[in-house]
Design a protein around this motif. Structure first.
Motif, PDB file in Angstrom:
ATOM      1  N   ILE A 146       0.818  -1.219   0.000  1.00 44.35           N
ATOM      2  CA  ILE A 146       0.000   0.000   0.000  1.00 44.35           C
ATOM      3  C   ILE A 146       0.850   1.265   0.000  1.00 44.35           C
ATOM      4  O   ILE A 146       0.316   2.378  -0.018  1.00 44.35           O
ATOM      5  CB  ILE A 146      -0.969   0.038   1.208  1.00 44.35           C
ATOM      6  N   GLN A 147       2.180   1.106   0.007  1.00 42.89           N
ATOM      7  CA  GLN A 147       3.073   2.261  -0.020  1.00 42.89           C
ATOM      8  C   GLN A 147       4.053   2.113  -1.189  1.00 42.89           C
ATOM      9  O   GLN A 147       5.101   1.476  -1.062  1.00 42.89           O
ATOM     10  CB  GLN A 147       3.842   2.385   1.302  1.00 42.89           C
ATOM     11  N   PRO A 148       3.726   2.687  -2.329  1.00 40.51           N
ATOM     12  CA  PRO A 148       4.576   2.536  -3.522  1.00 40.51           C
ATOM     13  C   PRO A 148       6.035   2.921  -3.298  1.00 40.51           C
ATOM     14  O   PRO A 148       6.942   2.252  -3.797  1.00 40.51           O
ATOM     15  CB  PRO A 148       3.912   3.461  -4.550  1.00 40.51           C
ATOM     16  N   ARG A 149       6.276   3.985  -2.546  1.00 36.77           N
ATOM     17  CA  ARG A 149       7.644   4.422  -2.318  1.00 36.77           C
ATOM     18  C   ARG A 149       8.420   3.379  -1.516  1.00 36.77           C
ATOM     19  O   ARG A 149       9.590   3.084  -1.813  1.00 36.77           O
ATOM     20  CB  ARG A 149       7.651   5.766  -1.587  1.00 36.77           C
ATOM     21  N   LEU A 150       7.766   2.800  -0.503  1.00 36.65           N
ATOM     22  CA  LEU A 150       8.412   1.762   0.301  1.00 36.65           C
ATOM     23  C   LEU A 150       8.711   0.538  -0.546  1.00 36.65           C
ATOM     24  O   LEU A 150       9.812  -0.028  -0.472  1.00 36.65           O
ATOM     25  CB  LEU A 150       7.527   1.373   1.487  1.00 36.65           C
ATOM     26  N   MET A 151       7.764   0.128  -1.372  1.00 38.92           N
ATOM     27  CA  MET A 151       7.988  -1.027  -2.238  1.00 38.92           C
ATOM     28  C   MET A 151       9.168  -0.776  -3.170  1.00 38.92           C
ATOM     29  O   MET A 151      10.020  -1.656  -3.371  1.00 38.92           O
ATOM     30  CB  MET A 151       6.738  -1.351  -3.050  1.00 38.92           C
ATOM     31  N   GLU A 152       9.246   0.412  -3.711  1.00 41.11           N
ATOM     32  CA  GLU A 152      10.350   0.754  -4.606  1.00 41.11           C
ATOM     33  C   GLU A 152      11.690   0.641  -3.880  1.00 41.11           C
ATOM     34  O   GLU A 152      12.669   0.097  -4.414  1.00 41.11           O
ATOM     35  CB  GLU A 152      10.165   2.168  -5.156  1.00 41.11           C
ATOM     36  N   GLN A 153      11.736   1.137  -2.629  1.00 42.88           N
ATOM     37  CA  GLN A 153      12.960   1.067  -1.846  1.00 42.88           C
ATOM     38  C   GLN A 153      13.340  -0.380  -1.536  1.00 42.88           C
ATOM     39  O   GLN A 153      14.523  -0.754  -1.616  1.00 42.88           O
ATOM     40  CB  GLN A 153      12.793   1.859  -0.545  1.00 42.88           C
TER      41      GLN A 153
END
Length: 444
Positions: A410-417
């Motif tokens: 649910i957190q695109p930025r976290l998934m990217e990291q």
């Protein structure tokens, strides 16, 4: 210039694939031929036995049996040759994809110990035979497709005999045999890329001359450098460069080694991995298994009702595993096809490496290349080098795994990291960086 590998294992395959993607064209030689080398990879054994062709590998039920009343019983993992209720041999496959192609047949004596091993190749030919004594391999013979014995290898002593035409040659070691082959084939030996501190290193050391060789070091490094690597640092040899391929090890040792390298230059270069897609944050979880022993599956399924689990096996499933189909958020796929697995890998964005037993279908690697978030438990990991440390959990920490997965989705930025770190830990490098480093090594 050549690539010289002891065996054609996963690391050797990754190294060669990286070169192909980077359009680096270097001939490749494997010292120990397992019979299933790619067509563009050579070995001294396949060369002198002339084991080439276009026949298909041997399917398990095509294996010739010495007795018409014996039978073959098979599973997706391996097969057995049976004489009534007595096992006469074990058949090992070339892969875990349920294709059931024969790679080795271990024939048993009256006490149930291995008496000899028949080795089959990708053309369905018995190309070698290893004899055992008291559970130890003592002699290996290599044959042409017509059954002519060409190479005899005394395994305890290490010496080999080569019979080609009317000439018989004796070599005191396999390294001497390999050097003769490399020169006989007229390979350009000014620069050798090798990836072990074993036989390939020994070839480099014995070859001599004015070469400039490179060790690509892919194995885990413990609290100190391997003795043979320290030898290269302290002595003037053909090896001028040592390239670390594991990012965590380079991060640990890199600066120290660059300051005290001795006779070699140390640097880092990882692996080029294909990534055909990005993570799409879909709440779809994939698990591939050939066992119903899946760590903490019930609390994971029950604890994430809004996430869809896909559990697939290339064999039949036990009733225990089939029962998970009763959950609304679980689909099970017994005897799944390869095409279906490929579709699932494209449609899911989380892979759970939580099954006990063998990895099937190179599942973790497939998930990594598709940029799926990979999580696992400490006691179930099949390819730990492809997981970021923060995504490896204690079996008791089910809540930690659930939180990591649900939050990332649910957190695109976290998934990217998380995906970026996952790739960094695995040593993922860009094509341009790879080409630049290889160019520097070869122009030195």
């Amino acid at each position: 210039m050549i690539n010289l590998f002891d065996t054609f294992d996963t690391s050797s395959l990754d190294f060669l694939r990286s070169q192909v993607i980077a359009k680096v064209k270097i001939p490749s030689v494997v010292i120990e031929d397992d019979g299933f080398l790619p067509e563009d990879v050579d070995s001294p054994f396949s060369y002198y036995t002339e084991n080439k062709g276009n026949r298909r590998p041997l399917y398990f039920d095509q294996l010739p049996l010495p007795n018409r009343y014996w039978r073959i019983e098979a599973t997706g993992d391996q097969a057995q040759v049976m004489d009534m209720d007595r096992q006469r041999a074990t058949i090992f496959y070339s892969a875990t994809d349920n294709t059931r192609l024969v790679k080795e047949v271990h024939w048993l004596d009256e006490q149930g110990r291995v008496s000899w091993v028949d080795h089959y190749n990708r053309h369905g030919q018995r190309f070698a035979k290893t004899y055992f004594n008291q559970d130890q391999p003592v002699l290996r013979k290599y044959f042409t497709p017509q059954g002519k014995e060409v190479v005899t290898w005394n395994l305890p002593a290490g010496d080999l005999t080569l019979n080609v035409g009317a000439v018989t040659r004796h070599f005191p070691s396999i390294e001497d045999f390999v050097i003769f082959y490399l020169r006989d084939r007229h390979y350009k030996l000014d620069h050798i890329f090798y990836n072990t501190l074993n036989r390939a290193l020994a070839v480099s050391l014995r070859l001599g001359g004015n070469g400039s060789d490179t060790l690509f070091w892919h194995e885990p490094t413990g609290d100190e450098l391997p003795g043979n690597m320290q030898f290269l640092m302290k002595n003037e040899t053909r090896t001028k460069h040592v390239v670390f391929q594991r990012f965590p090890d380079w991060k640990k040792y890199g600066s120290q080694l660059q300051q005290s390298a001795g006779n070699v230059d140390f640097r880092y270069l990882g692996t080029i991995y294909p990534h055909p897609r990005s993570n799409n944050l879909r709440p779809e979880i994939l698990i591939l298994t050939n066992s119903d022993q899946i760590e903490q599956l019930t609390p994971l399924v029950q604890g994430m009702p809004n996430l869809h689990f896909h559990i697939a096996a290339i064999t039949e499933m036990s009733s225990k595993l089939m029962a998970f189909a009763d959950y609304q958020n679980v689909d099970v796929y017994p005897t799944v096809t390869t095409n279906r697995v490929q579709k699932l890998i494209k449609e899911c964005d989380v892979y759970m490496d939580i099954n006990h037993g063998n990895e099937i279908l190179d599942a973790v690697r497939g998930a990594f290349e598709q940029n799926m978030l990979i999580v696992g438990f400490k006691n179930t990991l099949h390819r730990p080098e492809l997981l970021a440390p923060e995504n490896i959990f204690d079996p008791a920490d089910v809540d930690g795994m659930k939180q990591r997965v649900m939050t990332a989705l649910i957190q695109p930025r976290l998934m990217e990291q998380l995906i970026d770190h996952q790739r960094e830990v695995a040593g993922d490098v860009k094509v341009a960086d790879y080409q630049e480093t290889i160019g520097e090594l070869t122009n030195d």
